[in-house]
Write a protein that holds these residues in place. Sequence first.
Motif, PDB file in Angstrom:
ATOM      1  N   MET A 179      59.217 -76.349 -37.986  1.00 43.32           N
ATOM      2  CA  MET A 179      58.047 -76.267 -38.870  1.00 43.32           C
ATOM      3  C   MET A 179      56.828 -76.926 -38.237  1.00 43.32           C
ATOM      4  N   VAL A 180      57.040 -78.017 -37.528  1.00 41.78           N
ATOM      5  CA  VAL A 180      55.932 -78.744 -36.908  1.00 41.78           C
ATOM      6  C   VAL A 180      55.151 -77.823 -35.970  1.00 41.78           C
ATOM      7  N   GLY A 181      55.874 -77.099 -35.133  1.00 43.73           N
ATOM      8  CA  GLY A 181      55.222 -76.166 -34.212  1.00 43.73           C
ATOM      9  C   GLY A 181      54.548 -75.014 -34.931  1.00 43.73           C
ATOM     10  N   LEU A 182      55.164 -74.537 -36.000  1.00 39.82           N
ATOM     11  CA  LEU A 182      54.588 -73.423 -36.759  1.00 39.82           C
ATOM     12  C   LEU A 182      53.320 -73.842 -37.493  1.00 39.82           C
ATOM     13  N   PHE A 183      53.290 -75.072 -37.981  1.00 35.02           N
ATOM     14  CA  PHE A 183      52.057 -75.599 -38.576  1.00 35.02           C
ATOM     15  C   PHE A 183      50.943 -75.648 -37.524  1.00 35.02           C
ATOM     16  N   ALA A 184      51.289 -76.148 -36.350  1.00 34.84           N
ATOM     17  CA  ALA A 184      50.298 -76.332 -35.284  1.00 34.84           C
ATOM     18  C   ALA A 184      49.687 -75.000 -34.839  1.00 34.84           C
ATOM     19  N   THR A 185      50.502 -73.927 -34.864  1.00 37.58           N
ATOM     20  CA  THR A 185      50.030 -72.604 -34.423  1.00 37.58           C
ATOM     21  C   THR A 185      49.603 -71.718 -35.596  1.00 37.58           C
ATOM     22  N   LYS A 186      49.508 -72.294 -36.775  1.00 34.75           N
ATOM     23  CA  LYS A 186      49.062 -71.602 -37.991  1.00 34.75           C
ATOM     24  C   LYS A 186      49.938 -70.406 -38.351  1.00 34.75           C
ATOM     25  N   GLN A 187      51.230 -70.526 -38.051  1.00 37.98           N
ATOM     26  CA  GLN A 187      52.190 -69.496 -38.451  1.00 37.98           C
ATOM     27  C   GLN A 187      52.947 -69.887 -39.718  1.00 37.98           C
ATOM     28  N   LEU A 188      52.559 -71.009 -40.300  1.00 41.60           N
ATOM     29  CA  LEU A 188      53.184 -71.508 -41.518  1.00 41.60           C
ATOM     30  C   LEU A 188      52.112 -72.193 -42.363  1.00 41.60           C
ATOM     31  N   ASP A 189      52.113 -71.889 -43.660  1.00 45.52           N
ATOM     32  CA  ASP A 189      51.088 -72.456 -44.539  1.00 45.52           C
ATOM     33  C   ASP A 189      51.541 -73.731 -45.248  1.00 45.52           C
ATOM     34  N   ALA A 190      52.814 -73.764 -45.663  1.00 43.20           N
ATOM     35  CA  ALA A 190      53.305 -74.927 -46.419  1.00 43.20           C
ATOM     36  C   ALA A 190      54.814 -75.015 -46.266  1.00 43.20           C
ATOM     37  N   ALA A 191      55.346 -76.166 -46.639  1.00 42.54           N
ATOM     38  CA  ALA A 191      56.794 -76.369 -46.530  1.00 42.54           C
ATOM     39  C   ALA A 191      57.242 -77.420 -47.538  1.00 42.54           C
ATOM     40  N   VAL A 192      58.470 -77.274 -47.978  1.00 40.23           N
ATOM     41  CA  VAL A 192      59.108 -78.310 -48.792  1.00 40.23           C
ATOM     42  C   VAL A 192      60.109 -79.020 -47.887  1.00 40.23           C
ATOM     43  N   VAL A 193      59.857 -80.294 -47.647  1.00 35.23           N
ATOM     44  CA  VAL A 193      60.680 -81.068 -46.717  1.00 35.23           C
ATOM     45  C   VAL A 193      60.957 -82.459 -47.288  1.00 35.23           C
ATOM     46  N   SER A 194      61.959 -83.109 -46.720  1.00 33.26           N
ATOM     47  CA  SER A 194      62.260 -84.489 -47.099  1.00 33.26           C
ATOM     48  C   SER A 194      61.647 -85.435 -46.070  1.00 33.26           C
ATOM     49  N   GLU A 195      61.595 -86.685 -46.451  1.00 31.25           N
ATOM     50  CA  GLU A 195      61.125 -87.708 -45.526  1.00 31.25           C
ATOM     51  C   GLU A 195      62.218 -88.038 -44.499  1.00 31.25           C
ATOM     52  N   PRO A 196      61.818 -88.367 -43.276  1.00 27.65           N
ATOM     53  CA  PRO A 196      60.463 -88.738 -42.846  1.00 27.65           C
ATOM     54  C   PRO A 196      59.625 -87.587 -42.312  1.00 27.65           C
ATOM     55  N   TRP A 197      60.091 -86.341 -42.496  1.00 28.42           N
ATOM     56  CA  TRP A 197      59.375 -85.212 -41.896  1.00 28.42           C
ATOM     57  C   TRP A 197      57.953 -85.075 -42.438  1.00 28.42           C
ATOM     58  N   ALA A 198      57.778 -85.259 -43.743  1.00 30.36           N
ATOM     59  CA  ALA A 198      56.432 -85.141 -44.308  1.00 30.36           C
ATOM     60  C   ALA A 198      55.497 -86.189 -43.708  1.00 30.36           C
ATOM     61  N   ALA A 199      55.972 -87.412 -43.605  1.00 28.82           N
ATOM     62  CA  ALA A 199      55.153 -88.488 -43.022  1.00 28.82           C
ATOM     63  C   ALA A 199      54.830 -88.199 -41.560  1.00 28.82           C
ATOM     64  N   ARG A 200      55.788 -87.629 -40.843  1.00 31.64           N
ATOM     65  CA  ARG A 200      55.541 -87.285 -39.436  1.00 31.64           C
ATOM     66  C   ARG A 200      54.497 -86.175 -39.333  1.00 31.64           C
ATOM     67  N   MET A 201      54.574 -85.179 -40.236  1.00 33.74           N
ATOM     68  CA  MET A 201      53.592 -84.093 -40.224  1.00 33.74           C
ATOM     69  C   MET A 201      52.204 -84.608 -40.556  1.00 33.74           C
ATOM     70  N   GLU A 202      52.123 -85.566 -41.465  1.00 28.79           N
ATOM     71  CA  GLU A 202      50.831 -86.188 -41.776  1.00 28.79           C
ATOM     72  C   GLU A 202      50.272 -86.906 -40.554  1.00 28.79           C
ATOM     73  N   ALA A 203      51.120 -87.674 -39.889  1.00 32.90           N
ATOM     74  CA  ALA A 203      50.670 -88.485 -38.757  1.00 32.90           C
ATOM     75  C   ALA A 203      50.315 -87.629 -37.543  1.00 32.90           C
ATOM     76  N   ASP A 204      51.128 -86.606 -37.266  1.00 31.14           N
ATOM     77  CA  ASP A 204      50.947 -85.833 -36.034  1.00 31.14           C
ATOM     78  C   ASP A 204      50.011 -84.637 -36.190  1.00 31.14           C
ATOM     79  N   LEU A 205      49.932 -84.071 -37.413  1.00 34.68           N
ATOM     80  CA  LEU A 205      49.196 -82.822 -37.605  1.00 34.68           C
ATOM     81  C   LEU A 205      48.103 -82.903 -38.659  1.00 34.68           C
TER      82      LEU A 205
END
Length: 334
Positions: A179-205
């Motif tokens: 999902m991280v890569g798909l967010f970065a390349t705009k191939q994904l709009d949203a996701a339902v995930v558990s932590e710590p993935w959401a926090a990582r996406m906030e920090a990195d993207l």
Amino acid sequence: MKKRNLKNSILVLVIFSLLFLAAAGTTAASDLEEITIGYFPNITHAPAIVGVSENIFVEQLNGIKIKTKIFPNGSLFMDALATNQIDLGYVGPGPAINRYLQGADVKALASASTGGTVLVTRKDFEYNSVEDLKNKIIATPALGCTHDLLFRQLIKDNNLNTNRRGGSIDHRAQKPATMVGLFATKQLDAAVVSEPWAARMEADLDSKVVVDWNQMPWNGKLPATLVVSTSEFIKNNPELIENFLKAHQKTVEYINNNPVESSNIIQKQIKEITRQKLSLEIIERSMKRTNITSELDSSVVQKLADLSAELGFIKGDSNLDGFIDISYLNKVTK
């Protein structure tokens, strides 16, 4: 006369044999010297991580040796529980429910955490409400997993559906790392995930959490992690189960009363287990979205099972009568 004496002798022998077997069983339970606890190196398994690291279980279990077994997913955990490789431990509700409904011997004794799952969007997604997910690409980690079911209930509550069920949301199953890569390349709009993935996406993207853990279906009361064992082990070791839950409750209270120290312990233990280091900022942000609690709401767990059956992930009856036993927890927390 001889026949009567013979019958009496046989009866006495049978009684003594039964008493011997009963005594042997009691001795085996009371003389238990070692148990194996299973858990995952996840934020939502914080009571297991902290309780083991800080010897809280050891201190409460009166000298019983503690062994641990780490698992990457719920299916392997449930296999280990069924084959006596572990005695009890921590697992998500989905795998435990599925195995119970398939006839496995499993009992839920307490919660370890609730929440920890959020809806996160790409940073340039203009989100105002769930209705904005129409005609968008949304991902969950797997079809039928706990996060996926929370997503399905979220859109159901807003009269939406996925393309898999005739709706307008393009729903896909993707691993969080993908999902991280798909967010970065705009191939994904949203996701339902558990932590710590959401926090990582906030920090990195610079991704945005738009539906927080306590705004998700059932007000965030769905257990993210359960404490489970088998009815056989519980029946044979009632005092141990009670002491284990005392340790579990002590650990829950320790984490809630010492958030900074607990985050440091979790960071250290996750690094030792996985060889990957999460920053303290990520862990602390994740912990704020994870409610560490032993309280277990059986009605919410039943709703999860019913939804899973409605969507076809559970075949047959979804009735969970007999799955949850909080009688030992009530003794500990009263």
